[in-house]
Enzyme design. Structure first.
Site, mmCIF file in Angstrom:
data_model
loop_
_atom_site.group_PDB
_atom_site.id
_atom_site.type_symbol
_atom_site.label_atom_id
_atom_site.label_comp_id
_atom_site.label_asym_id
_atom_site.label_seq_id
_atom_site.Cartn_x
_atom_site.Cartn_y
_atom_site.Cartn_z
ATOM 1 N N LYS A 1 11.962 3.823 -13.068
ATOM 2 C CA LYS A 1 11.929 2.301 -12.466
ATOM 3 C C LYS A 1 13.376 1.969 -12.630
ATOM 4 C CE LYS A 1 7.090 0.919 -12.763
ATOM 5 N NZ LYS A 1 6.225 0.100 -13.286
ATOM 6 N N LYS B 1 2.882 10.021 -2.333
ATOM 7 C CA LYS B 1 1.760 9.324 -2.795
ATOM 8 C C LYS B 1 1.363 8.145 -2.078
ATOM 9 C CE LYS B 1 -0.178 8.048 -7.250
ATOM 10 N NZ LYS B 1 0.212 7.982 -8.668
ATOM 11 N N LYS C 1 1.823 0.935 -1.908
ATOM 12 C CA LYS C 1 1.974 -0.110 -1.081
ATOM 13 C C LYS C 1 3.558 -0.287 -0.873
ATOM 14 C CE LYS C 1 -1.271 -3.638 -0.817
ATOM 15 N NZ LYS C 1 -2.146 -4.419 -1.796
#
Ligand code: SF4
Length: 326
Positions: free
Chosen positions: A111, A193, A196
Site C-alpha cells: 500500500k 481479484k 472496486k
C-alpha cells in the site's frame, strides 16, 4: 464459547468478491458463535479519501451487510468510530507493538508504494486491528490467507501486553485465524481479484439485467476459442462462480459439458446467471425494504454500538487499572 470478530472496510455496496470471500461465511458463523461485525471506518482513513463519500459508503455497507443476512438479533453489527475505545486501546498497543514487524508487513509495503505520502496510520493499521479484536477478547477471526500476517501481529501484541502488564495472567487471548475456504474470485475481466479499485466487480444489488450484461462478455478459458474446443473448467472463473452458487450436480454437469465441448460458454453463463439470481433476489428484496426504511439500519447499528460499548468499557477499565493509568 469462542467469540468471532470480523472487520470490513466501508467501501459501499458489497460485491460478489467480498460476499463470497467473507460475508457469506459470517452469516453462517453468527449462528454458531457470538459474532461481531465491524465496519472499520478508522481503517479507511489511513489513505486519502473523500469525507462525504465515506459517510455514504459506510451507510451503503451497513445496508448491504444487513441485506446479505447479518442479523442484528443474532450477531452484532456496528461502526468502529462509534466505540472510541478502539483508538484508545490502539494507542496503548502502539507502546508494545514491535516497529520492525510493522515495517515488514506485506500489506504496508504494497500500500505504501501506491501512496505519494505515507502516513504513520498506514504503518500502524495492524495495531488498530489488534485493538479491534482484543477489545472484545475475540479468539477467532475469519480471515483469508492474505490477512494471516496481520493476525499474527495481533497475537504478538497480546503476548507482549500480557507479559508487561498481565501480572502472570493472560488477560488478552491470542486470537486464532479461522481460515475461510473460498476460492479466490477474480473480476469478470479474468485479470485480477475482484476489487472496486480495479472496477471489475459485480455488486450484490445490481439488477438481473445488469448482472447478465457483465456476465455475458466475461473472460472464460482462453483455449475455448471455438464452440467445439473442449475447455478446462478449473482455469475458468465462471466455473469457480458455479462452485460458489450452483448445486453440486450442476457443477458436475458444467465440468462435463465444458470438458467435452458439450455446450458453449454462453450456455454455461446462462445457467450460472440463474443460480446466482436465486441467491441474490432475496438479498435484493431485503435491501429494498432497508432502503425504504433507513431507521432499520440506524437502529441495528445503534443496538450494535451499545452492546460493543458495554464490553469495550469493561476491557478498558481493566487495562487502565493493570497499566497504572486509572
Ligand atoms: S464452458 Fe463454462 S466453465 Fe467451460 S470455459 Fe466456458 S464458461 Fe468456463
Amino acid at each position: 464459547m469462542s467469540r468471532i470478530f470480523s472487520g470490513i472496510q466501508p467501501s459501499g455496496e458489497l460485491h460478489l468478491g467480498n460476499y463470497l470471500g467473507a460475508v457469506r461465511n459470517w452469516v453462517r458463523l453468527q449462528h454458531q458463535h457470538p459474532t461481531i461485525v465491524c465496519i472499520v471506518d478508522y481503517h479507511a482513513i489511513t489513505v486519502q479519501y473523500d469525507p462525504e463519500q465515506l459517510r455514504v459508503r459506510r451507510r451503503d455497507m451497513a445496508l448491504s451487510l444487513l441485506a446479505a443476512g447479518i442479523d442484528p438479533n443474532v450477531g452484532t453489527l456496528f461502526v468502529q468510530s462509534t466505540v472510541p475505545e478502539h483508538t484508545e486501546l490502539a494507542w496503548i498497543f502502539n507502546t508494545v507493538a514491535p516497529l520492525g514487524e510493522l515495517e515488514r508487513q506485506t500489506q504496508f509495503k504494497e500500500k505504501s508504494q501506491r501512496q505519494e505520502s505515507v502516513s504513520a496510520g498506514l504503518l500502524t493499521y495492524p495495531v488498530l486491528q489488534a485493538a479491534d479484536i482484543l477489545l472484545y477478547h475475540a479468539d477467532l477471526v475469519p480471515v483469508g490467507e492474505d490477512q494471516v500476517q496481520h493476525l499474527e501481529l495481533s497475537r504478538v501484541i497480546a503476548r507482549r501486553w500480557n507479559a508487561h502488564f498481565g501480572a502472570g495472567d493472560d488477560y488478552f487471548p491470542e486470537p486464532k485465524p479461522l481460515l475461510t475456504h473460498t476460492p479466490r474470485i477474480m473480476g469478470l475481466d479474468g485479470q485480477a481479484k475482484m476489487s472496486k479499485s480495479i472496477g471489475n466487480t459485480v455488486s450484490l444489488l445490481e439488477s438481473s439485467e445488469q448482472i447478465w450484461e457483465k456476465l455475458r462478455p466475461a473472460v472464460t478459458d482462453p483455449k475455448r476459442v471455438k464452440r467445439t474446443d473442449p475447455g478446462t473448467p478449473e482455469v475458468c472463473n465462471i466455473y469457480h462462480l458455479h462452485k460458489a452458487f450452483s448445486a453440486p450436480a450442476t457443477v458436475e454437469h458444467v465440468a462435463e459439458q465444458c470438458s467435452t465441448a458439450g455446450w458453449g460458454c454462453l450456455d454455461c453463463k446462462r445457467v450460472l446467471h440463474g443460480t446466482m439470481m436465486e441467491e441474490l433476489v432475496p438479498i435484493q428484496a431485503r435491501a429494498k425494504v432497508l432502503s425504504a426504511k433507513p431507521s432499520l439500519i440506524s437502529d441495528a447499528l445503534a443496538a450494535g454500538t451499545e452492546k460493543c460499548k458495554t464490553i469495550a468499557r469493561e476491557t478498558m477499565k481493566t487495562v487502565r487499572e493493570k497499566m497504572g493509568i486509572a
